[in-house]
Design a protein around this motif. Structure first.
Motif, PDB file in Angstrom:
ATOM      1  N   LEU A  50      -8.766 -17.773 -37.450  1.00  0.00           N
ATOM      2  CA  LEU A  50      -9.443 -18.035 -38.722  1.00  0.00           C
ATOM      3  C   LEU A  50      -9.022 -17.010 -39.782  1.00  0.00           C
ATOM      4  O   LEU A  50      -8.455 -17.379 -40.809  1.00  0.00           O
ATOM      5  CB  LEU A  50     -10.956 -18.035 -38.528  1.00  0.00           C
ATOM      6  CG  LEU A  50     -11.509 -19.186 -37.685  1.00  0.00           C
ATOM      7  CD1 LEU A  50     -13.020 -19.051 -37.498  1.00  0.00           C
ATOM      8  CD2 LEU A  50     -11.182 -20.547 -38.305  1.00  0.00           C
ATOM      9  N   LEU A  51      -9.259 -15.743 -39.523  1.00  0.00           N
ATOM     10  CA  LEU A  51      -8.860 -14.710 -40.480  1.00  0.00           C
ATOM     11  C   LEU A  51      -7.346 -14.718 -40.686  1.00  0.00           C
ATOM     12  O   LEU A  51      -6.865 -14.661 -41.820  1.00  0.00           O
ATOM     13  CB  LEU A  51      -9.328 -13.338 -40.000  1.00  0.00           C
ATOM     14  CG  LEU A  51      -8.970 -12.146 -40.900  1.00  0.00           C
ATOM     15  CD1 LEU A  51      -9.589 -12.311 -42.279  1.00  0.00           C
ATOM     16  CD2 LEU A  51      -9.431 -10.841 -40.255  1.00  0.00           C
ATOM     17  N   GLY A  52      -6.602 -14.807 -39.593  1.00  0.00           N
ATOM     18  CA  GLY A  52      -5.147 -14.823 -39.698  1.00  0.00           C
ATOM     19  C   GLY A  52      -4.636 -15.993 -40.502  1.00  0.00           C
ATOM     20  O   GLY A  52      -3.764 -15.839 -41.372  1.00  0.00           O
ATOM     21  N   ASP A  53      -5.175 -17.184 -40.248  1.00  0.00           N
ATOM     22  CA  ASP A  53      -4.741 -18.374 -40.992  1.00  0.00           C
ATOM     23  C   ASP A  53      -5.194 -18.324 -42.445  1.00  0.00           C
ATOM     24  O   ASP A  53      -4.464 -18.754 -43.359  1.00  0.00           O
ATOM     25  CB  ASP A  53      -5.284 -19.638 -40.316  1.00  0.00           C
ATOM     26  CG  ASP A  53      -4.368 -20.137 -39.209  1.00  0.00           C
ATOM     27  OD1 ASP A  53      -3.345 -19.470 -38.946  1.00  0.00           O
ATOM     28  OD2 ASP A  53      -4.672 -21.180 -38.604  1.00  0.00           O
ATOM     29  N   TYR A  54      -6.398 -17.831 -42.673  1.00  0.00           N
ATOM     30  CA  TYR A  54      -6.910 -17.713 -44.041  1.00  0.00           C
ATOM     31  C   TYR A  54      -5.986 -16.836 -44.884  1.00  0.00           C
ATOM     32  O   TYR A  54      -5.634 -17.189 -46.013  1.00  0.00           O
ATOM     33  CB  TYR A  54      -8.321 -17.117 -44.026  1.00  0.00           C
ATOM     34  CG  TYR A  54      -8.866 -16.787 -45.396  1.00  0.00           C
ATOM     35  CD1 TYR A  54      -9.548 -17.742 -46.143  1.00  0.00           C
ATOM     36  CD2 TYR A  54      -8.688 -15.520 -45.948  1.00  0.00           C
ATOM     37  CE1 TYR A  54     -10.042 -17.446 -47.402  1.00  0.00           C
ATOM     38  CE2 TYR A  54      -9.169 -15.208 -47.210  1.00  0.00           C
ATOM     39  CZ  TYR A  54      -9.840 -16.170 -47.939  1.00  0.00           C
ATOM     40  OH  TYR A  54     -10.322 -15.873 -49.201  1.00  0.00           O
ATOM     41  N   LEU A  55      -5.558 -15.705 -44.317  1.00  0.00           N
ATOM     42  CA  LEU A  55      -4.720 -14.784 -45.081  1.00  0.00           C
ATOM     43  C   LEU A  55      -3.272 -15.258 -45.192  1.00  0.00           C
ATOM     44  O   LEU A  55      -2.537 -14.810 -46.068  1.00  0.00           O
ATOM     45  CB  LEU A  55      -4.793 -13.382 -44.479  1.00  0.00           C
ATOM     46  CG  LEU A  55      -6.169 -12.712 -44.638  1.00  0.00           C
ATOM     47  CD1 LEU A  55      -6.225 -11.382 -43.911  1.00  0.00           C
ATOM     48  CD2 LEU A  55      -6.516 -12.533 -46.121  1.00  0.00           C
ATOM     49  N   ARG A  56      -2.871 -16.179 -44.336  1.00  0.00           N
ATOM     50  CA  ARG A  56      -1.574 -16.839 -44.545  1.00  0.00           C
ATOM     51  C   ARG A  56      -1.630 -17.704 -45.807  1.00  0.00           C
ATOM     52  O   ARG A  56      -0.666 -17.781 -46.562  1.00  0.00           O
ATOM     53  CB  ARG A  56      -1.229 -17.737 -43.351  1.00  0.00           C
ATOM     54  CG  ARG A  56      -0.782 -17.039 -42.081  1.00  0.00           C
ATOM     55  CD  ARG A  56      -0.529 -18.103 -41.019  1.00  0.00           C
ATOM     56  NE  ARG A  56      -0.442 -17.584 -39.682  1.00  0.00           N
ATOM     57  CZ  ARG A  56       0.704 -17.312 -39.049  1.00  0.00           C
ATOM     58  NH1 ARG A  56       1.849 -17.490 -39.673  1.00  0.00           N
ATOM     59  NH2 ARG A  56       0.694 -16.869 -37.810  1.00  0.00           N
ATOM     60  N   LYS A  57      -2.776 -18.374 -45.995  1.00  0.00           N
ATOM     61  CA  LYS A  57      -2.917 -19.244 -47.169  1.00  0.00           C
ATOM     62  C   LYS A  57      -3.140 -18.438 -48.444  1.00  0.00           C
ATOM     63  O   LYS A  57      -2.665 -18.820 -49.519  1.00  0.00           O
ATOM     64  CB  LYS A  57      -4.078 -20.225 -46.981  1.00  0.00           C
ATOM     65  CG  LYS A  57      -4.252 -21.133 -48.190  1.00  0.00           C
ATOM     66  CD  LYS A  57      -5.099 -22.340 -47.932  1.00  0.00           C
ATOM     67  CE  LYS A  57      -5.141 -23.236 -49.162  1.00  0.00           C
ATOM     68  NZ  LYS A  57      -5.971 -24.444 -48.960  1.00  0.00           N
ATOM     69  N   PHE A  58      -3.862 -17.314 -48.319  1.00  0.00           N
ATOM     70  CA  PHE A  58      -4.149 -16.482 -49.484  1.00  0.00           C
ATOM     71  C   PHE A  58      -3.605 -15.069 -49.255  1.00  0.00           C
ATOM     72  O   PHE A  58      -4.368 -14.105 -49.129  1.00  0.00           O
ATOM     73  CB  PHE A  58      -5.652 -16.435 -49.752  1.00  0.00           C
ATOM     74  CG  PHE A  58      -6.278 -17.771 -50.022  1.00  0.00           C
ATOM     75  CD1 PHE A  58      -6.001 -18.448 -51.195  1.00  0.00           C
ATOM     76  CD2 PHE A  58      -7.145 -18.349 -49.110  1.00  0.00           C
ATOM     77  CE1 PHE A  58      -6.577 -19.685 -51.465  1.00  0.00           C
ATOM     78  CE2 PHE A  58      -7.730 -19.576 -49.362  1.00  0.00           C
ATOM     79  CZ  PHE A  58      -7.443 -20.252 -50.543  1.00  0.00           C
ATOM     80  N   PRO A  59      -2.288 -14.916 -49.201  1.00  0.00           N
ATOM     81  CA  PRO A  59      -1.701 -13.605 -48.883  1.00  0.00           C
ATOM     82  C   PRO A  59      -2.055 -12.514 -49.883  1.00  0.00           C
ATOM     83  O   PRO A  59      -2.111 -11.331 -49.513  1.00  0.00           O
ATOM     84  CB  PRO A  59      -0.189 -13.885 -48.871  1.00  0.00           C
ATOM     85  CG  PRO A  59      -0.014 -15.136 -49.673  1.00  0.00           C
ATOM     86  CD  PRO A  59      -1.241 -15.947 -49.424  1.00  0.00           C
ATOM     87  N   LEU A  60      -2.320 -12.893 -51.124  1.00  0.00           N
ATOM     88  CA  LEU A  60      -2.668 -11.887 -52.128  1.00  0.00           C
ATOM     89  C   LEU A  60      -4.053 -11.284 -51.877  1.00  0.00           C
ATOM     90  O   LEU A  60      -4.396 -10.252 -52.467  1.00  0.00           O
ATOM     91  CB  LEU A  60      -2.607 -12.492 -53.533  1.00  0.00           C
ATOM     92  CG  LEU A  60      -1.216 -12.969 -53.995  1.00  0.00           C
ATOM     93  CD1 LEU A  60      -1.292 -13.535 -55.408  1.00  0.00           C
ATOM     94  CD2 LEU A  60      -0.204 -11.821 -53.932  1.00  0.00           C
ATOM     95  N   GLU A  61      -4.826 -11.917 -51.006  1.00  0.00           N
ATOM     96  CA  GLU A  61      -6.140 -11.383 -50.646  1.00  0.00           C
ATOM     97  C   GLU A  61      -6.067 -10.368 -49.503  1.00  0.00           C
ATOM     98  O   GLU A  61      -7.052  -9.699 -49.200  1.00  0.00           O
ATOM     99  CB  GLU A  61      -7.071 -12.534 -50.213  1.00  0.00           C
ATOM    100  CG  GLU A  61      -7.326 -13.576 -51.286  1.00  0.00           C
ATOM    101  CD  GLU A  61      -8.086 -12.999 -52.471  1.00  0.00           C
ATOM    102  OE1 GLU A  61      -9.161 -12.404 -52.243  1.00  0.00           O
ATOM    103  OE2 GLU A  61      -7.603 -13.138 -53.597  1.00  0.00           O
ATOM    104  N   THR A  62      -4.903 -10.265 -48.874  1.00  0.00           N
ATOM    105  CA  THR A  62      -4.783  -9.485 -47.645  1.00  0.00           C
ATOM    106  C   THR A  62      -5.184  -8.029 -47.830  1.00  0.00           C
ATOM    107  O   THR A  62      -5.995  -7.495 -47.066  1.00  0.00           O
ATOM    108  CB  THR A  62      -3.343  -9.561 -47.090  1.00  0.00           C
ATOM    109  OG1 THR A  62      -3.026 -10.923 -46.814  1.00  0.00           O
ATOM    110  CG2 THR A  62      -3.227  -8.744 -45.809  1.00  0.00           C
ATOM    111  N   ASP A  63      -4.620  -7.369 -48.827  1.00  0.00           N
ATOM    112  CA  ASP A  63      -4.893  -5.939 -48.991  1.00  0.00           C
ATOM    113  C   ASP A  63      -6.379  -5.670 -49.190  1.00  0.00           C
ATOM    114  O   ASP A  63      -6.949  -4.760 -48.558  1.00  0.00           O
ATOM    115  CB  ASP A  63      -4.100  -5.380 -50.178  1.00  0.00           C
ATOM    116  CG  ASP A  63      -2.616  -5.246 -49.877  1.00  0.00           C
ATOM    117  OD1 ASP A  63      -2.242  -5.332 -48.685  1.00  0.00           O
ATOM    118  OD2 ASP A  63      -1.833  -5.056 -50.825  1.00  0.00           O
ATOM    119  N   ALA A  64      -7.024  -6.458 -50.032  1.00  0.00           N
ATOM    120  CA  ALA A  64      -8.443  -6.228 -50.312  1.00  0.00           C
ATOM    121  C   ALA A  64      -9.309  -6.521 -49.096  1.00  0.00           C
ATOM    122  O   ALA A  64     -10.204  -5.737 -48.747  1.00  0.00           O
ATOM    123  CB  ALA A  64      -8.886  -7.086 -51.497  1.00  0.00           C
TER     124      ALA A  64
END
Length: 222
Positions: free
Chosen positions: A119-133
């Motif tokens: 879930l978290l991994g797939d979510y951040l694949r879709k929204f990579p710009l959210e990863t750092d935050a």
């Protein structure tokens, strides 16, 4: 809604007290179980899901949260399976709130690891710009399970792994005395070692990790 009552009824009818006691003991008595083993649980779940497919497809978030509020662990597993299937390629930015809630609710390794990777991994694949935050917030949290999720979310990334990010998180948590953190560091590094063993070996050689983390990280490196 018909799906949840039908699922609970089917699980209750197929419950096994002896199995339930053993399953609960394996999970340190943190959760109650119907006592339905994985293969049988998935068979029952698939049948009920198929019979109520539109209801589940139209309300995956609401249904999953409701299942997660129940006391039996099998229902938590079903909640995650619904989200993994229905949210893939359908995430919205606000889903990070749902993901975080699931991580910190009924928390134990069996569900947190699934949430982190799928879930978290797939979510951040879709929204990579959210990863750092997101990962900074999770990594800096006082909640150990959010920390573990920040370490593990790239488990399925392979060559797309941001190794600099992984190294920084490992460095941040390497002195932790928490078993689940030490293990997560080793697991994340061991997984990336399948893609880049030299990089992992070099990092471990200079990072002064805890023995458990180091052992896990180098397990498959010759």
């Amino acid at each position: 809604m018909n799906f949840i009552p039908s699922l609970e009824k089917a699980f209750t009818e197929n419950s096994n007290t002896e199995n339930a006691v053993a399953m609960s003991k394996y999970m340190k008595n943190n959760f109650q179980f119907f006592g339905i083993k994985t293969e049988e649980r998935r068979r029952i779940f698939k049948t009920i899901w198929t019979e109520n497919q539109k209801e589940v497809s139209d309300n995956p978030r609401e249904i999953s949260l409701f299942l997660y509020s129940k006391k039996e662990r099998e229902l938590h597993y079903c909640a995650l399976e619904i989200l993994i299937k229905n949210l893939k390629d359908n995430y919205i930015k606000e889903d990070i709130q749902l993901i975080e809630k699931l991580i910190i609710t009924n928390s134990w390794w069996d569900t947190v690891d699934v949430i982190a990777k799928f879930l978290l991994g797939d979510y951040l694949r879709k929204f990579p710009l959210e990863t750092d935050a997101v990962i900074s917030r999770f990594s800096n949290s006082e909640n150990m399970w959010l920390n573990r999720s920040a370490i593990l979310f790239q488990l399925g990334y392979k060559e797309k792994t941001n190794f600099d990010l992984l190294k920084s998180i490992c460095e941040k948590h390497k002195t932790s005395t928490e078993f689940f953190i030490q293990k997560a560091i080793g697991w994340a590094l061991r997984e990336y070692a399948k893609t880049n063993p030299e990089a992992v070996n070099d990092f471990v050689s200079v990072s002064n990790l805890k023995k458990m983390s180091e052992k896990e990280a180098l397990k498959n490196i010759k």
